[in-house]
Design a protein around this motif. Structure first.
Motif, PDB file in Angstrom:
ATOM      1  N   SER A 187       0.845  -1.199   0.000  1.00  0.00           N
ATOM      2  CA  SER A 187       0.000   0.000   0.000  1.00  0.00           C
ATOM      3  C   SER A 187       0.879   1.247   0.000  1.00  0.00           C
ATOM      4  O   SER A 187       2.030   1.222   0.458  1.00  0.00           O
ATOM      5  N   PRO A 208      -3.838   8.794  -3.308  1.00  0.00           N
ATOM      6  CA  PRO A 208      -3.754   7.869  -2.167  1.00  0.00           C
ATOM      7  C   PRO A 208      -3.685   8.566  -0.820  1.00  0.00           C
ATOM      8  O   PRO A 208      -4.135   8.014   0.190  1.00  0.00           O
ATOM      9  N   TYR A 209      -3.120   9.786  -0.764  1.00  0.00           N
ATOM     10  CA  TYR A 209      -2.961  10.458   0.525  1.00  0.00           C
ATOM     11  C   TYR A 209      -4.285  10.930   1.123  1.00  0.00           C
ATOM     12  O   TYR A 209      -4.332  11.317   2.306  1.00  0.00           O
ATOM     13  N   THR A 210      -5.359  10.931   0.349  1.00  0.00           N
ATOM     14  CA  THR A 210      -6.640  11.406   0.880  1.00  0.00           C
ATOM     15  C   THR A 210      -7.183  10.507   1.997  1.00  0.00           C
ATOM     16  O   THR A 210      -8.079  10.922   2.744  1.00  0.00           O
ATOM     17  N   THR A 211      -6.651   9.290   2.128  1.00  0.00           N
ATOM     18  CA  THR A 211      -7.088   8.397   3.205  1.00  0.00           C
ATOM     19  C   THR A 211      -6.184   8.491   4.429  1.00  0.00           C
ATOM     20  O   THR A 211      -6.467   7.849   5.447  1.00  0.00           O
ATOM     21  N   ASP A 212      -5.123   9.295   4.358  1.00  0.00           N
ATOM     22  CA  ASP A 212      -4.204   9.436   5.483  1.00  0.00           C
ATOM     23  C   ASP A 212      -4.900  10.149   6.644  1.00  0.00           C
ATOM     24  O   ASP A 212      -5.649  11.113   6.449  1.00  0.00           O
ATOM     25  N   THR A 213      -4.628   9.700   7.874  1.00  0.00           N
ATOM     26  CA  THR A 213      -5.287  10.259   9.058  1.00  0.00           C
ATOM     27  C   THR A 213      -4.969  11.742   9.239  1.00  0.00           C
ATOM     28  O   THR A 213      -5.863  12.550   9.534  1.00  0.00           O
ATOM     29  N   ARG A 272      -6.917  13.780   6.700  1.00  0.00           N
ATOM     30  CA  ARG A 272      -8.346  13.836   7.031  1.00  0.00           C
ATOM     31  C   ARG A 272      -8.618  14.842   8.161  1.00  0.00           C
ATOM     32  O   ARG A 272      -9.593  15.593   8.124  1.00  0.00           O
TER      33      ARG A 272
END
Length: 426
Positions: free
Chosen positions: A105, A227-232, A235
């Protein structure tokens, strides 16, 4: 993409790829570069056939790996050529990616502003923030090529963890479209940024971030599907940013002007201690009011020997930082030398449209006369002090004139209206 300095000047582009066994570089050659350069993004899954494994070129920079469990193969590269053999590259749609492939990932190393001051020098990280300042494009001559230049600009952005901004030194690389659309009140993501920690004058240590050859930047309108849009961390920032009022940030947002960074020493002696052929300068007293003129005691003698006097002591409106307005975004960016990446038929008259913009500059300016080391040429120039909210300042109570000139700032309590004239010899 880049050229190789050999006779045919082939074009090449590097990409980092990984599977469950490790990570290594892929090199696209010649016609494959324009064909795939824009379609290969971080997170794209590819299937390649007819590739060549070659010894890697060692004299190049590489991204810092965020995958400690994956082996990195730096001795060899995968070479993809348009012929002999002709490589076959297929992009696999996300829905066709199989779990048994065990592909890693995508990982990031996002930091917040409150952590920046604790990080060591050269630390590589990713950042996200809300842009509050975009500086002018600046050209810096390359050390190894007198005819080539780097293009950079300074950007400030904030997040929810600190009142201090991120200071970003962004060089223009392979994303000119995004680079030239940078403007305040937009979400900015920068990857593979490097921490720079310098101990400046008076023991002041300032940490800022500079881009690397592997840095990628994304602004509002380019984030979807990354992909970074799911990083805590990302967010949390987006949740905070959406709760803020746009009008409040527009009032604070600034475009253009001169960004004095890193700060110079706070006195002339510290500034000139490592410089040769610098004569002692007259002591300039402190003054609570900056509404005065000063002239060196040597000026009368030097003035009689000056052979040429060049006057550039008039303030141009384009030199002043200006408030950002969405309705005038294109004109403002053009006005402040934010060059467009493609030719546009929309032309701006800088002498006229500059008067239509709201200036963010409330202080006055200085007209300085500077003499060269041979004391044969005198030059009138304009100097605009900065306010303390633009850079980190130590010794903020020091209002000596030489401190203002060397540090490039003035206290908020000493607001000047009008121009001041001073004379400085070398």
């Amino acid at each position: 993409m880049s050229h190789v300095a050999i006779r045919q000047r082939p074009v090449l582009a590097y990409f980092e790829v990984a599977d469950c066994s490790g990570m290594m570089s892929v090199v696209l050659w010649n016609s494959l570069c324009p064909r795939f350069f824009r379609s290969l993004e971080v997170g794209t899954v590819i299937f390649i056939v007819r590739y060549v494994v070659k010894e890697a070129f060692q004299m190049r920079t590489r991204p810092v790996s965020y995958y400690p469990d994956l082996k990195t193969y730096k001795e060899i590269d995968i070479s993809l050529n348009p012929q002999k053999p002709a490589a076959d590259i297929k992009i696999i749609p996300p829905k066709q990616v199989k779990p048994e492939w065990r592909l890693p990932s995508i990982k990031y190393r996002f930091i917040t502003r409150d952590l920046l001051d604790t990080l060591p020098d050269t630390y590589v990280c990713d950042v996200i923030g809300l842009v509050t300042f975009v500086g002018r494009c600046e050209r810096i001559r390359k050390k190894d090529d007198d005819n080539a230049f780097w293009v950079r600009r300074f950007v400030e952005m904030i997040d929810q963890t600190s009142t201090k901004p991120f200071i970003l030194e962004l060089y223009c690389t392979s994303q000119p479209d995004i680079y030239n659309q940078l403007h305040p009140v937009s979400f900015l993501v920068c990857t593979q940024m490097r921490v720079v920690r310098n101990n400046f004058h008076d023991g002041c240590s300032i940490a800022y971030l500079t881009s690397s050859s592997e840095t990628q930047i994304y602004i509002t309108g380019y984030h979807k599907g990354r992909p970074y849009t799911t990083d805590t961390t990302v967010r949390r920032f987006i949740q905070w940013a959406k709760s803020q009022h746009k009008t409040d940030f527009l009032e604070r947002s600034v475009v253009g002007g001169y960004y004095s960074f890193p700060p110079l020493p706070s006195n002339f002696q510290a500034y000139s201690q490592n410089m040769k052929d610098i004569s002692e300068m007259d002591e300039v007293p402190k003054s609570k009011s900056l509404n005065w003129s000063w002239e060196s005691s040597k000026w009368s003698e030097i003035k009689s020997r000056v052979k040429e006097f060049l006057s550039f002591g008039h303030l141009l409106l384009e030199s002043c930082p200006q408030k950002f307005e969405y309705a005038k975004k294109e004109a403002i960016m053009s006005q402040h030398n934010l060059q467009s990446s493609r030719c546009s038929s929309l032309l701006f008259d800088s002498s006229n449209c500059a008067r239509d913009f709201a200036t963010a500059w409330s202080n006055g300016y200085y007209a300085l006369t500077i003499v060269d080391l041979n004391q044969e040429i005198a030059l009138d120039v304009v100097f605009l002090p900065l306010t303390t909210d633009k850079i980190f300042i130590t010794g903020a109570n020091d209002t000596t004139f030489i401190s203002i000139l060397s540090g490039g700032w003035t206290s908020e309590t000493s607001i000047i209206n009008g121009n001041k004239t001073v004379y400085i010899s070398n």
